[in-house]
Design a protein around this motif. Sequence first.
Motif, PDB file in Angstrom:
ATOM      1  N   LYS A 306      24.728 105.666  -5.885  1.00 54.78           N
ATOM      2  CA  LYS A 306      23.996 104.487  -5.408  1.00 54.78           C
ATOM      3  C   LYS A 306      22.665 104.277  -6.116  1.00 54.78           C
ATOM      4  O   LYS A 306      22.193 103.156  -6.249  1.00 54.78           O
ATOM      5  N   ASN A 348      35.038 102.962  -0.404  1.00 55.59           N
ATOM      6  CA  ASN A 348      33.874 103.239   0.444  1.00 55.59           C
ATOM      7  C   ASN A 348      32.631 103.534  -0.399  1.00 55.59           C
ATOM      8  O   ASN A 348      31.515 103.136  -0.031  1.00 55.59           O
ATOM      9  N   ARG A 349      32.826 104.187  -1.545  1.00 58.02           N
ATOM     10  CA  ARG A 349      31.696 104.429  -2.451  1.00 58.02           C
ATOM     11  C   ARG A 349      31.122 103.109  -2.969  1.00 58.02           C
ATOM     12  O   ARG A 349      29.902 102.943  -3.069  1.00 58.02           O
ATOM     13  N   TYR A 352      29.213 101.422  -0.249  1.00 55.54           N
ATOM     14  CA  TYR A 352      27.922 102.098  -0.100  1.00 55.54           C
ATOM     15  C   TYR A 352      26.926 101.568  -1.143  1.00 55.54           C
ATOM     16  O   TYR A 352      25.759 101.302  -0.839  1.00 55.54           O
ATOM     17  N   TRP A 355      25.898  98.034  -0.093  1.00 54.30           N
ATOM     18  CA  TRP A 355      24.974  98.116   1.048  1.00 54.30           C
ATOM     19  C   TRP A 355      23.585  98.571   0.590  1.00 54.30           C
ATOM     20  O   TRP A 355      22.562  98.036   1.027  1.00 54.30           O
ATOM     21  N   HIS A 356      23.554  99.522  -0.324  1.00 50.13           N
ATOM     22  CA  HIS A 356      22.278 100.019  -0.845  1.00 50.13           C
ATOM     23  C   HIS A 356      21.567  98.943  -1.670  1.00 50.13           C
ATOM     24  O   HIS A 356      20.335  98.803  -1.619  1.00 50.13           O
ATOM     25  N   GLY A 388      23.678 105.157   5.155  1.00 53.41           N
ATOM     26  CA  GLY A 388      24.453 104.219   4.340  1.00 53.41           C
ATOM     27  C   GLY A 388      25.917 104.595   4.192  1.00 53.41           C
ATOM     28  O   GLY A 388      26.792 103.743   4.222  1.00 53.41           O
ATOM     29  N   TRP A 389      26.194 105.908   4.059  1.00 53.21           N
ATOM     30  CA  TRP A 389      27.582 106.350   3.898  1.00 53.21           C
ATOM     31  C   TRP A 389      28.370 106.112   5.180  1.00 53.21           C
ATOM     32  O   TRP A 389      29.547 105.732   5.127  1.00 53.21           O
ATOM     33  N   ALA A 392      29.168 102.442   5.290  1.00 44.70           N
ATOM     34  CA  ALA A 392      30.218 102.109   4.318  1.00 44.70           C
ATOM     35  C   ALA A 392      31.609 102.407   4.862  1.00 44.70           C
ATOM     36  O   ALA A 392      32.576 101.706   4.534  1.00 44.70           O
ATOM     37  N   GLN A 393      31.723 103.429   5.722  1.00 47.64           N
ATOM     38  CA  GLN A 393      33.028 103.797   6.294  1.00 47.64           C
ATOM     39  C   GLN A 393      33.314 103.090   7.618  1.00 47.64           C
ATOM     40  O   GLN A 393      34.385 103.262   8.183  1.00 47.64           O
TER      41      GLN A 393
END
Length: 435
Positions: A306, A348-349, A352, A355-356, A388-389, A392-393
């Motif tokens: 990220k 999901n990565r 993330y 989102w970041h 954040g992780w 993401a999930q």
Amino acid sequence: MIEKVISRKNIQKAYHQVLAKKGSAGVDGMPVGDLLGFFREHQNKIATSLCNGTYLPQPILGVEIPKSNGKKRLLGVPTVVDRVLQQAVSQVIAPRFELEFKEHSYGFRPHRNVLQAIRQSQKYINAGNQHIVDIDLKSFFDEVDHCLLLQLVYRKVKCPLTLRLVRKWLRAPIQINGELVKRRKGVPQGSPLSPLLSNIMLHELDKEMEKRGLCYVRYADDFSIYTKSQQEARQVGNAIFLFLKDKLKLPINREKSGIRRPVNFEILGYKFVSVYKKGVKGQYQLTVSDQSWKSLKRSLKAITKKTTPSSLAERIVKLKEVQRGWLNYFRMGNIQGKLKDMDSWLRNRLRYCIWHDWKKPERKRKNLIRLGIRYGQAYAWSRTRMGGWAVAQSPILGTTITKKRLAKRGYQSMLDYYTKVSLKFNEPLSTRPVR
């Protein structure tokens, strides 16, 4: 022979080969892009020095690269001029040796590749040869005896000027941390001539194994022997160990060598798992080794970190390059289940990273509303204290930044690409005879 080496057509072909492979500069700092201008200005001078035996190669640049086990491998990078000349010599002498090279030697040869070697290994195992002598040569490229290698080259190459060139390249000092170190053994990894020289040396091993009637597969310095019983494997292993030690003067890494069963055996990144077929026992299919999965995950993780200053489009382009190279190599493995899990983790990565990149709560709120989330819910999630992780999930991103929306930005799942290439390459691999 030296006239064939320095012929304009051969040098041009060698130049294009070096140009296509790119690579870094040697000790002189000359990049590949400067080769054309250099040869236009100095080609006659170089040709004259080659013909009268006064050409001297420059030292090799020693570069350490990390290995998957945490250790480092020392590569020897010749100057770009020496790389062109080595390629030119290789193009002239290789056909003379290629005629004698054995069928089950697959490394760095025309019309042969690593996947053919792996498939041949599977054929041996499924034919009942399930006691495998797995021998690891200890630092092969650093241990090759120069005198023995030059004797083997002399069998086919009688030209003294060409032999002198090969000897000078073998003996060229290597520069490590600014200091020149003499070399009295070993073939520098990273030079265009080293694959051919390694095959010339290990061709003697191929001849010994064929003389004994053994089932074997060799790809460069990676080789394995397939036998019917534990006793036969032990006898063969001892005999080949003595041959390597006494005749070729090559040490063996005892820790990594041994007699394996298929489920404990890995070959060139693949491993074997038992599969049940009605009425048939002892059959194995290919899958990917744990180390290869870890290597892939490490590469994907680096791209989707990220904090890396990259846009989503740039990340997706890099992901495609890594994924396609990896999947084209491992297309013979049965890996659908693991790929599905890897795809889910990778999406999901990416979520993330997105989102970041939104950073501020107000921007997160507005983007969630644009993606179809109700105002109150968008406001609550934009101010969440979850990491954040975890976000993401969560369903909030899973139902908005969907696979379909990612696909519109260029994302392609590994499972989809694997399905495509595995269907395309389901035909038997090419086994055309070497000409």
